[in-house]
Write a protein that holds these residues in place. Structure first.
Motif, short mmCIF file in Angstrom:
data_model
loop_
_atom_site.label_atom_id
_atom_site.label_comp_id
_atom_site.label_asym_id
_atom_site.label_seq_id
_atom_site.Cartn_x
_atom_site.Cartn_y
_atom_site.Cartn_z
N ASP A 171 15.75 10.44 12.91
CA ASP A 171 15.01 11.01 11.78
C ASP A 171 13.51 10.75 11.91
O ASP A 171 13.08 9.80 12.58
CB ASP A 171 15.50 10.40 10.46
CG ASP A 171 16.97 10.70 10.20
OD1 ASP A 171 17.42 11.79 10.61
OD2 ASP A 171 17.64 9.85 9.59
N ILE A 172 12.72 11.58 11.25
CA ILE A 172 11.29 11.35 11.12
C ILE A 172 10.96 11.34 9.63
O ILE A 172 11.20 12.34 8.93
CB ILE A 172 10.46 12.43 11.83
CG1 ILE A 172 10.71 12.39 13.34
CG2 ILE A 172 8.97 12.22 11.55
CD1 ILE A 172 9.98 13.47 14.12
N HIS A 173 10.45 10.23 9.14
CA HIS A 173 10.05 10.12 7.74
C HIS A 173 8.57 10.47 7.61
O HIS A 173 7.75 9.98 8.40
CB HIS A 173 10.29 8.70 7.21
CG HIS A 173 11.74 8.35 7.05
ND1 HIS A 173 12.42 8.52 5.87
CD2 HIS A 173 12.63 7.87 7.93
CE1 HIS A 173 13.68 8.13 6.02
NE2 HIS A 173 13.83 7.74 7.27
N ILE A 174 8.25 11.27 6.62
CA ILE A 174 6.85 11.61 6.35
C ILE A 174 6.44 10.88 5.08
O ILE A 174 6.99 11.13 4.00
CB ILE A 174 6.65 13.13 6.20
CG1 ILE A 174 7.10 13.83 7.48
CG2 ILE A 174 5.19 13.44 5.89
CD1 ILE A 174 7.11 15.34 7.39
N ILE A 175 5.49 9.96 5.20
CA ILE A 175 5.08 9.11 4.08
C ILE A 175 3.61 9.37 3.76
O ILE A 175 2.76 9.39 4.65
CB ILE A 175 5.26 7.62 4.43
CG1 ILE A 175 6.71 7.32 4.81
CG2 ILE A 175 4.80 6.73 3.28
CD1 ILE A 175 6.92 5.92 5.35
N GLN A 176 3.33 9.59 2.49
CA GLN A 176 1.93 9.67 2.06
C GLN A 176 1.32 8.28 2.16
O GLN A 176 1.85 7.32 1.60
CB GLN A 176 1.84 10.19 0.62
CG GLN A 176 2.23 11.64 0.44
CD GLN A 176 1.17 12.60 0.97
OE1 GLN A 176 0.04 12.19 1.24
NE2 GLN A 176 1.52 13.85 1.11
N LYS A 177 0.22 8.16 2.87
CA LYS A 177 -0.40 6.84 3.06
C LYS A 177 -0.75 6.18 1.73
O LYS A 177 -0.60 4.96 1.56
CB LYS A 177 -1.65 6.96 3.93
CG LYS A 177 -1.36 7.35 5.37
CD LYS A 177 -2.65 7.45 6.18
CE LYS A 177 -2.37 7.90 7.61
NZ LYS A 177 -3.62 8.04 8.40
N LYS A 178 -1.19 6.98 0.75
CA LYS A 178 -1.57 6.41 -0.54
C LYS A 178 -0.39 5.81 -1.28
O LYS A 178 -0.57 4.99 -2.20
CB LYS A 178 -2.25 7.47 -1.41
CG LYS A 178 -1.38 8.66 -1.75
CD LYS A 178 -2.14 9.70 -2.55
CE LYS A 178 -1.32 10.95 -2.81
NZ LYS A 178 -0.13 10.72 -3.60
N ASP A 179 0.85 6.18 -0.88
CA ASP A 179 2.05 5.65 -1.53
C ASP A 179 2.53 4.34 -0.90
O ASP A 179 3.46 3.71 -1.39
CB ASP A 179 3.19 6.67 -1.47
CG ASP A 179 2.92 7.89 -2.35
OD1 ASP A 179 2.12 7.75 -3.29
OD2 ASP A 179 3.49 8.96 -2.08
N ILE A 180 1.91 3.95 0.22
CA ILE A 180 2.28 2.70 0.88
C ILE A 180 1.69 1.53 0.10
O ILE A 180 0.49 1.48 -0.17
CB ILE A 180 1.77 2.66 2.33
CG1 ILE A 180 2.45 3.76 3.17
CG2 ILE A 180 2.03 1.28 2.96
CD1 ILE A 180 1.85 3.91 4.55
N VAL A 181 2.54 0.60 -0.31
CA VAL A 181 2.09 -0.58 -1.05
C VAL A 181 1.75 -1.71 -0.07
O VAL A 181 0.66 -2.26 -0.12
CB VAL A 181 3.18 -1.05 -2.04
CG1 VAL A 181 2.73 -2.30 -2.80
CG2 VAL A 181 3.53 0.07 -3.02
N PHE A 182 2.68 -2.03 0.83
CA PHE A 182 2.38 -2.97 1.92
C PHE A 182 3.40 -2.80 3.04
O PHE A 182 4.42 -2.12 2.87
CB PHE A 182 2.33 -4.42 1.42
CG PHE A 182 3.66 -5.06 1.12
CD1 PHE A 182 4.30 -5.87 2.07
CD2 PHE A 182 4.27 -4.90 -0.11
CE1 PHE A 182 5.51 -6.49 1.78
CE2 PHE A 182 5.48 -5.52 -0.40
CZ PHE A 182 6.11 -6.30 0.55
#
Length: 232
Positions: free
Chosen positions: A135-146
């Motif tokens: 799989d490839i997950h697409i994550i919004q950087k602004k949603d990354i907490v840590f």
């Protein structure tokens, strides 16, 4: 896009309101003649763009932009002013535009349209593509907490839940060059915008707590001092 407006002259503020209200995809969050009041709104509400005069009594528009820059707030700034004397210093604060009064309506409209296009491009660039087996997950950087490295795996804690990957912190750090992210510890990268507080853990380290999340990270004493000097 959520917009805040501030100009101590009512006639100039009324002009800003008329232009911004007539544009699609914009929402006026606040409109005020006081920079102090604008600052209170910025602290409490989500704002994407501040359009401000510079020379105002008490707190100036330049000082307001300096607060936004030094606190690493994700707010674009357009100065609309009768003074040319701040232009060089203003662009040191990475403002989007510097518009001199009096100005035609189209001058401000085109500036905002450029910012909207820039924001769309940034949204695409602001994604992290994480490979996880098939799989490839697409994550919004602004949603990354840590992000935490433990053993041979890495966990990316986001506002919607954790994502695990075998990518190293060094690899991820290379993709997170935004001012929002800090390598706080050899095992952690944190997003400073989600930090709630630091609690002393040992002589040279602190525990980092985040808004709306039980999981915690670590930060070294020297990184806390770096944050205080460069961000707060």
């Amino acid at each position: 896009m959520r917009v805040g407006l501030v100009d101590d002259r009512y006639i100039d503020l009324d002009k800003l309101n008329g232009i911004v209200a007539g544009m699609p995809n914009l929402e006026i969050v606040f409109s005020t003649q006081s920079a102090e009041e604008a600052y209170e709104h910025i602290k409490k509400e989500s704002v994407d763009l501040l359009i401000a005069d510079i020379e105002m009594p008490n707190l100036s528009g330049y000082e307001l932009a300096d607060i936004i820059h030094s606190h690493a707030l994700n707010i674009s700034v357009i100065f609309v002013t009768g003074s040319s004397g701040y232009a060089v210093h203003a662009f040191e604060l990475n403002v989007h535009d510097y518009i001199m009064k009096p100005y035609p309506k189209d001058r401000l409209i085109k500036s905002i349209e450029r910012l909207l296009e820039k924001s769309k491009s940034a949204e695409i660039a602001g994604r992290l593509y994480i490979k996880q087996k098939n799989d490839i997950h697409i994550i919004q950087k602004k949603d990354i907490v840590f992000i935490e490295r433990s053993g041979r795996s890495t966990t990316i804690y986001t506002k919607t839940g954790p994502v695990k990957t075998y990518q190293t912190l060094n690899e991820l750090e290379g993709e997170l060059r935004e001012r929002d992210f800090l390598r706080s510890h050899r095992s952690f990268i944190i997003n400073i915008h989600h930090v709630k507080n630091f609690s002393l853990y040992a002589k040279n380290s602190y525990i980092v707590s985040f808004e709306g999340m039980e999981e915690q990270a670590m930060i070294t004493k020297d990184k806390v001092e770096f944050l205080q000097q460069h961000y707060f």
